[in-house]
Design an enzyme around this catalytic site. Sequence first.
Site, PDB file in Angstrom:
ATOM      1  N   LYS A   1     -13.303   4.493   7.008  1.00 26.59           N
ATOM      2  CA  LYS A   1     -13.737   5.486   6.010  1.00 26.59           C
ATOM      3  C   LYS A   1     -15.258   5.567   5.934  1.00 26.59           C
ATOM      4  O   LYS A   1     -15.824   6.633   5.741  1.00 26.59           O
ATOM      5  CB  LYS A   1     -13.150   5.139   4.641  1.00 26.59           C
ATOM      6  CG  LYS A   1     -13.508   6.142   3.534  1.00 26.59           C
ATOM      7  CD  LYS A   1     -12.599   5.981   2.339  1.00 26.59           C
ATOM      8  CE  LYS A   1     -12.879   4.716   1.572  1.00 26.59           C
ATOM      9  NZ  LYS A   1     -14.158   4.794   0.810  1.00 26.59           N
TER      10      LYS A   1
ATOM     11  N   HIS B   1       0.842  -1.198   0.000  1.00 28.05           N
ATOM     12  CA  HIS B   1       0.000   0.000   0.000  1.00 28.05           C
ATOM     13  C   HIS B   1       0.874   1.244   0.000  1.00 28.05           C
ATOM     14  O   HIS B   1       1.802   1.354   0.804  1.00 28.05           O
ATOM     15  CB  HIS B   1      -0.920  -0.010   1.213  1.00 28.05           C
ATOM     16  CG  HIS B   1      -2.023  -1.019   1.086  1.00 28.05           C
ATOM     17  ND1 HIS B   1      -2.805  -1.401   2.147  1.00 28.05           N
ATOM     18  CD2 HIS B   1      -2.463  -1.730   0.031  1.00 28.05           C
ATOM     19  CE1 HIS B   1      -3.685  -2.307   1.745  1.00 28.05           C
ATOM     20  NE2 HIS B   1      -3.495  -2.519   0.465  1.00 28.05           N
TER      21      HIS B   1
END
Length: 879
Positions: free
Chosen positions: A540, A149
């Site tokens: 999120k 990532h």
Amino acid sequence: MSAIAHHQAERSSAVTEMPDELRADVRLLGELLGQVIAEYGGDDLLADVERLRKAVIAARRGKVSVDEITAMVAEWPVERAVQIARAFTCYFHLANLAEEHFRIRTLRVRDTGEEPLPESLAQAVQELGGERVAELVEGLRLHPVLTAHPTEARRRAVVTAIQRISGQLAAYNSPERGAAERAETRRRLLEEIDLLWRTSQLRSTKIDPLDEVRTAMAAFDETLFRVVPLVYRSLDAALGAGTGTREPLARPFIRYGSWIGGDRDGNPNVTAKVTRDAVLIQAEHVLIALENATHRIARTLTLTAGYTPASPQLRAALAAAENDHPELVSEMATRSPQEPHRQWLLFVAARIVATRQRGLDLAYRSPEELLGDLRTAQESLVAAGAKRQAYGELQHLIWQVETFGFHLAELEVRQHSQVHAAALAELAAGRPSERTDEVLATIRTIGWIQERYGVTACSRYVVSFTRSADDIAAVYALAGHALGDKAPQLDVVPLFESGADLANAPGVLSGMLEIPGIQERLAANGRRLEVMLGYSDSAKELGPAAATLKLYEAQEALAAWAAEHDVRLTLFHGRGGALGRGGGPANRAVLAQAPGSVGGRFKVTEQGEVIFARYGHAAIARRHMEQVTSAVLLASTPSIEARTAEAAGRFRGMAEQVASASEKAYRSLTEAPGFPEWFSLVSPLEEIGSLRLGSRPARRGLGAPRSLDDLRAIPWVFAWAQTRVNLPGWYGLGSGLEAVISESGLDELRAAYREWPLFASLLDNVEMSLAKTDRDIAARYLALGGRDDFVEQVLRQYDLTRRLVLEITGHSRLLENRRVLSRAVQLRDPYVDALSHLQLRALSTLRADDGLSEEERERLSTLLLLSVNGVAAGLQNTG
């Protein structure tokens, strides 16, 4: 006092004294960088850097206004602003290095040997006493998984330049150095800092997945291979006297995994060929490391047969080797006469070389075969009375083979459940697309890897966005399509990410028990099952507070399900480096897990800048691994599980109230009409893709995001960190706390902070995120979007969250009780401010777009990207 005035007063008064050794290193490196800048750009460039540096420090003391700094930055030509941004970025790299050296020195000073270090394995075993120590150690497993990532903003060339500077700084501070040696080391420091200054901070080309694999290999080559046996040695010494002269009491409990080159969810650049090549690269690195270690040990085993005779088994093995490879063994005997153990280890090293070079007549067929040869040598040494040689460095080598095998880290494949569903539909219709062919090719590659390196090299297949047991069954069905009866052995791992999926997880697992492939695996592996929990997307979607509490509830439910169905469950925590993605100190996170959910096993992702922060230096890597392992041991004991369960039960109602109110506040902002477009304007989200951080696209689809679903969690967090708002790390918690206080006051929240590790971890992580937020600068970014209502909403929630967190923790300022972290933030904050002002200049001009030429836009974009890179280096856990 208003919230703004209180914040400014706190900024100017909250100063943690910097230790002399750290101050000296920061001053030395800063002076050398200043000399390099002056030599490169003249005294006037250095003067401009100093003007900005002094101005941002004065602003933190209330002596200079933000408007004055904005005006100063606006005066400079863009080219000058770029050079100043480079200066502050280089400073951060050097400040981070100085702090790392100070941490290492502090560890060594504290490790007197009189008392175990806090959070060490020795302390954990001491604290456990007679509480199931042997059972816990027997089942202990720590499983870090490296991922690609893209939160590591530094180029590999920059990282290696910093490592060279690190070596020179260590040499400079060595007390054994004389004046002449010290002067030479200072000259070398200056040379290396000059190289760092002249090295581009920005990548000129986009990196591909195999570049990411090679970057991760640096952590293995430079740290992990050497440190892992030292961690085992620490545990062995804690378990009983005489380590190094007896058979080890500690088992090798660490296994590494990797998604780098295997994670294809949303990354079309990861293909079956990439996965195959990733394993080949890993194997090359581990076999070279094993070869070098075996050669090194062999050269030291100068034990003559007269004093240390070989066992009958070792003599027979040498005779067989000479019969099969007479020239090779004869040469070794000539070089090492009457040294049978040395001869044998040299022969083993030659076989490892052949394994790497695919020399079939000499190569090892498996790590187990190599282990057999090493144990033959070990048993012979024991029989001859050379126990120190048997259980010293040779034992380290055995541990390394047991840990890393011939594949280094298990490569895990990840793909989205929708891709599998579409592939099955296409195969049923007889019209497979290129994407479906790639899915089948990936499964065939897994089969090839297992044939060459064994099942442990690649068997886990993670299914992201698992909604039902059908999503798991699909992988087994596709394996049948790919290879029929010769399908590879697969451990299919469901990944639960959204709030609804977390709540439904136990039901999905019950459905999985009906899948023949799962039944076969449970029967073969002692009813072991793995489940992954996604921190990024849940945070999120729900906000940090609600996500943290719902993940805890999911862990409780899954632990209860496992107990009911007699399953040995391992929870795989998809945690990020940033606080908005489940980050924070890993050992404290372990101790905050739900009772019964650890059970001596902890698997977690390690990614981006976190990999190099934790594994970039041997001393820090060893300390990190010991901290996490000690937490795993303690979290698995009945006494701590009972204490945590009692606290969770007592505060459950309060937690549900916090989760509900915080999620409502979070969604009222993030789901408001126009929010995604506003976010794109107030942050460098659009430009982050130009940094070429990784091989994976920064968002799903093209164009500006229309909803949060279009954004990946990492760029979402990364972009908010750049704005100095850090919204994903704290937004909504204030409303959650306020809801409880309005109904029952502060006492219950304060009690929960004292007694419930999960709630304490949540508030401490939020406190750190708030400390890295700068209200004044954040307001400047937020104003770029032209939505005063959003600006007011965000700043009001910030003020509320900050005030209530301080009231509950009892702190007079943020990070009051975390001196080391507070000092780290204060060391960097003014310089991050400088880069933020430079970034604001570029961003505001680009957003205004008043007839900019292509050349002007290009220069401003360079300034923006340099400042993004520098802020990432300054804040460290950015994504």
